[in-house]
Design a protein around this motif. Structure first.
Motif, PDB file in Angstrom:
ATOM      1  N   THR A  72      -0.408  -5.137   7.130  1.00  0.00           N
ATOM      2  CA  THR A  72      -0.160  -3.690   7.056  1.00  0.00           C
ATOM      3  C   THR A  72      -1.323  -2.877   7.617  1.00  0.00           C
ATOM      4  O   THR A  72      -1.314  -1.670   7.526  1.00  0.00           O
ATOM      5  CB  THR A  72       0.091  -3.273   5.591  1.00  0.00           C
ATOM      6  OG1 THR A  72      -1.033  -3.663   4.824  1.00  0.00           O
ATOM      7  CG2 THR A  72       1.361  -3.898   5.070  1.00  0.00           C
ATOM      8  N   HIS A 123       6.100 -10.055   3.845  1.00  0.00           N
ATOM      9  CA  HIS A 123       4.683  -9.706   3.819  1.00  0.00           C
ATOM     10  C   HIS A 123       4.083  -9.905   5.207  1.00  0.00           C
ATOM     11  O   HIS A 123       3.874 -11.003   5.659  1.00  0.00           O
ATOM     12  CB  HIS A 123       3.933 -10.582   2.793  1.00  0.00           C
ATOM     13  CG  HIS A 123       4.288 -10.256   1.384  1.00  0.00           C
ATOM     14  ND1 HIS A 123       3.979  -9.073   0.789  1.00  0.00           N
ATOM     15  CD2 HIS A 123       4.939 -10.984   0.441  1.00  0.00           C
ATOM     16  CE1 HIS A 123       4.403  -9.067  -0.448  1.00  0.00           C
ATOM     17  NE2 HIS A 123       5.001 -10.235  -0.683  1.00  0.00           N
ATOM     18  N   ILE A 151      -0.932  -4.871  -2.972  1.00  0.00           N
ATOM     19  CA  ILE A 151      -0.375  -4.125  -1.860  1.00  0.00           C
ATOM     20  C   ILE A 151       0.945  -3.516  -2.311  1.00  0.00           C
ATOM     21  O   ILE A 151       1.770  -4.198  -2.905  1.00  0.00           O
ATOM     22  CB  ILE A 151      -0.163  -5.041  -0.645  1.00  0.00           C
ATOM     23  CG1 ILE A 151      -1.506  -5.612  -0.182  1.00  0.00           C
ATOM     24  CG2 ILE A 151       0.518  -4.299   0.487  1.00  0.00           C
ATOM     25  CD1 ILE A 151      -1.383  -6.647   0.899  1.00  0.00           C
TER      26      ILE A 151
END
Length: 194
Positions: A31, A28, A5
């Motif tokens: 997304t 994190h 990512i």
């Protein structure tokens, strides 16, 4: 190399660090963002339908001036590409250029021709000749579309017809509204036509 990512990553030596490693680990988040495309598809469908309704398969759209009320006709033909002479209650216009005032034409007596109209139509013929100079198969037909208001006196229309004939336009078509669909059509009106 595995697919990762995108985003900020600590250097290898900071991954295990309590200070920076923890900071990057917390950042994190998921997304995946969902995009609702249903409104966009609906809008595109409406645009396509609108454009299809406005499309003219003949390639010629007759610009109808707001001050001209065309007569109705039950039988007609599809409008062909030709110079348009629009006769309203106030002025005579050829392809968007005013050539005469109806009041002046009505007050003048004697002559039938309208010199400015003849000159403008001759210019249109010269333009047609220039465009088709390399196409010997295309023949000059001398067609003109006349868009006259219902209330214009015939003596004005007669002068316009005479000027068209003097300029070399013998195939005259009168624009009219189709009585069934209210779409502009032409009614043949030249010599020898029914």
């Amino acid at each position: 190399m595995p697919i990762v990512i995108p985003g900020k990553r600590p250097a290898k030596r900071f991954e295990k660090s309590k200070i920076l490693g923890g900071k990057f680990a917390r950042a994190h988040k998921a997304t995946n963002a969902e995009l609702n495309v249903v409104p966009m598809v609906d809008m595109m469908t409406m645009l396509v339908i609108f454009l299809l309704q406005q499309f003219s398969s003949t390639g010629e759209v007759l610009y109808m001036q707001k001050d001209i009320k065309l007569p109705d006709a039950r039988h007609g033909q599809i409008i062909e590409i030709a110079p348009v002479v629009a006769i309203s209650a106030e002025q005579v216009v050829v392809t968007g250029v005013k050539v005469a005032d109806v009041r002046e034409l009505d007050s003048e007596g004697g002559y039938l021709n309208i010199p400015a109209l003849e000159e403008r139509l001759r210019d249109e013929k010269k333009r047609w000749d220039f465009i088709h100079q390399n196409d010997p198969e295309k023949k000059w037909e001398g067609a003109v579309n006349i868009q006259a208001d219902k209330g214009v006196p015939f003596r004005i229309v007669k002068r316009v017809l005479f000027s068209c004939g003097v300029a070399g336009y013998f195939s005259v078509n009168f624009a009219a509204l189709d009585a069934g669909t209210a779409v502009a059509a032409t009614a043949p009106g030249g010599p020898g036509e029914g």
